[in-house]
Design a protein around this motif. Structure first.
Motif, PDB file in Angstrom:
ATOM      1  N   PHE A  65      -2.429   5.328   6.710  1.00 55.17           N
ATOM      2  CA  PHE A  65      -3.710   5.815   6.206  1.00 55.17           C
ATOM      3  C   PHE A  65      -4.823   4.782   6.351  1.00 55.17           C
ATOM      4  N   SER A  66      -4.511   3.511   6.170  1.00 54.62           N
ATOM      5  CA  SER A  66      -5.570   2.497   6.203  1.00 54.62           C
ATOM      6  C   SER A  66      -6.191   2.344   7.585  1.00 54.62           C
ATOM      7  N   HIS A  67      -5.469   2.657   8.636  1.00 56.16           N
ATOM      8  CA  HIS A  67      -6.013   2.495   9.984  1.00 56.16           C
ATOM      9  C   HIS A  67      -6.476   3.829  10.560  1.00 56.16           C
ATOM     10  N   THR A  68      -5.550   4.731  10.797  1.00 56.64           N
ATOM     11  CA  THR A  68      -5.931   5.991  11.440  1.00 56.64           C
ATOM     12  C   THR A  68      -6.323   7.072  10.449  1.00 56.64           C
ATOM     13  N   GLY A  69      -5.825   6.985   9.230  1.00 54.56           N
ATOM     14  CA  GLY A  69      -6.114   8.031   8.253  1.00 54.56           C
ATOM     15  C   GLY A  69      -7.580   8.137   7.905  1.00 54.56           C
ATOM     16  N   ILE A  70      -8.209   6.996   7.666  1.00 57.52           N
ATOM     17  CA  ILE A  70      -9.636   7.002   7.331  1.00 57.52           C
ATOM     18  C   ILE A  70     -10.447   7.534   8.508  1.00 57.52           C
ATOM     19  N   GLN A 105     -11.249   2.200  16.990  1.00 60.98           N
ATOM     20  CA  GLN A 105     -11.470   0.894  17.602  1.00 60.98           C
ATOM     21  C   GLN A 105     -12.086  -0.111  16.631  1.00 60.98           C
ATOM     22  N   VAL A 106     -12.924   0.381  15.698  1.00 66.32           N
ATOM     23  CA  VAL A 106     -13.641  -0.489  14.784  1.00 66.32           C
ATOM     24  C   VAL A 106     -12.771  -0.893  13.582  1.00 66.32           C
ATOM     25  N   ILE A 107     -12.062   0.074  13.022  1.00 66.35           N
ATOM     26  CA  ILE A 107     -11.274  -0.181  11.791  1.00 66.35           C
ATOM     27  C   ILE A 107     -10.024  -0.990  12.117  1.00 66.35           C
TER      28      ILE A 107
END
Length: 107
Positions: A65-70, A105-107
């Motif tokens: 969730f912290s990378h792709t989920g948001i 790419q940003v997160i």
């Protein structure tokens, strides 16, 4: 011989796709009216397809969730807002995809 076969397959596929896209216009031209069931499907299917795409896109967000989920949830929000604003499915999917790719790419 392989390149000729490739072009033949592409030409046959294009011809079949064109025929299938033209079939409703050929079947319901002139005085013939579309059945009520088809009119109903034409109204309900775009929203149903968007719902299926949203579920498909969000099915694996719980694992990371912290990378792709948001990024996925924000992209879904962009799709929902832009579709409600412009009622253009192509534009909504394009904007949502762009936001998702940028945020990944940003997160």
């Amino acid at each position: 011989m392989k390149i000729e076969f490739f072009f033949l397959v592409v030409a046959v596929s294009a011809g079949i796709t064109f025929f299938l896209r033209a079939l409703p216009f050929l079947a319901f031209r002139g005085e013939r009216k579309m059945p009520e069931k088809l009119i109903y499907l034409g109204k309900i299917l775009p929203s149903a397809i968007m719902a299926v795409l949203i579920v498909y896109c969000l099915k694996e967000t719980g694992s990371d969730f912290s990378h792709t989920g948001i990024a996925n949830f924000l992209a879904v929000a962009v799709v929902a807002v832009s579709y409600k604003w412009k009622h253009n499915t192509f534009l909504s999917i394009l904007l949502g995809t762009a936001v998702n790719m940028i945020l990944i790419q940003v997160i």
